[in-house]
Design an enzyme around this catalytic site. Structure first.
Site, short mmCIF file in Angstrom:
data_model
loop_
_atom_site.label_atom_id
_atom_site.label_comp_id
_atom_site.label_asym_id
_atom_site.label_seq_id
_atom_site.Cartn_x
_atom_site.Cartn_y
_atom_site.Cartn_z
N CYS A 9 60.82 117.65 75.30
CA CYS A 9 61.58 117.86 76.54
C CYS A 9 62.69 118.89 76.34
O CYS A 9 63.11 119.54 77.28
CB CYS A 9 62.10 116.56 77.13
SG CYS A 9 63.31 115.67 76.16
N CYS B 102 62.50 117.93 70.08
CA CYS B 102 61.57 117.19 70.95
C CYS B 102 60.97 118.09 72.04
O CYS B 102 61.49 119.15 72.35
CB CYS B 102 62.25 115.98 71.57
SG CYS B 102 63.43 116.39 72.85
#
Length: 140
Positions: free
Chosen positions: A51, A49
């Protein structure tokens, strides 16, 4: 069963391996490290992902490379890939719910500090670095 093709995940794995993290691939490897009753272990649940790419991995690398006190052992498991190893790591992280990415610090076999995904998504990079360095200072 892996969620992503290995060719896609390999460079993401390598990012932490090059920073000194050992990739744990099996539940037995996870238990071997986290059942250790002495010393400190930092566990990163890595992810594909955004983040993880923008905050979690850079914060881990910055905190470890710039801290005088740091965990004795650095390990990582990869969410969506070695599902049994990740599940075993998450058992050790209870009562925290599963999240990825996340970062856990263990001391003498006990979980002493946890950074969940919402702490990573909702903060800037330096706040995460400072959080980790504070945990290292306190527990390592």
């Amino acid at each position: 069963m892996a969620t992503y093709p290995e060719y896609m995940v390999a460079p993401i794995r390598q990012d932490l391996v090059e920073a000194g993290f050992e990739q744990l691939m099996t539940p037995e490897e996870v238990d071997s490290v986290l059942n250790e009753q002495s010393g400190t272990v930092l566990v990163a649940v890595n992810s594909v992902c955004g983040c993880a790419a923008a905050k979690a991995r850079p914060a881990l690398k910055m905190a470890v490379s710039s801290s005088d006190k740091k965990p004795a052992k650095l390990v990582t498991v990869f969410a969506g890939m070695e599902t049994e190893a990740v599940a075993k790591a998450r058992e050790h992280m209870l009562p925290y719910p599963p999240s990825s990415p996340c970062i856990a610090l263990f001391k003498d076999g006990e979980l002493v500090h946890m950074i969940e995904r919402y702490h990573i998504e909702g903060n800037d990079l330096m706040r995460i670095v400072n959080n980790l360095q504070g945990a290292f200072e306190e527990h390592c």
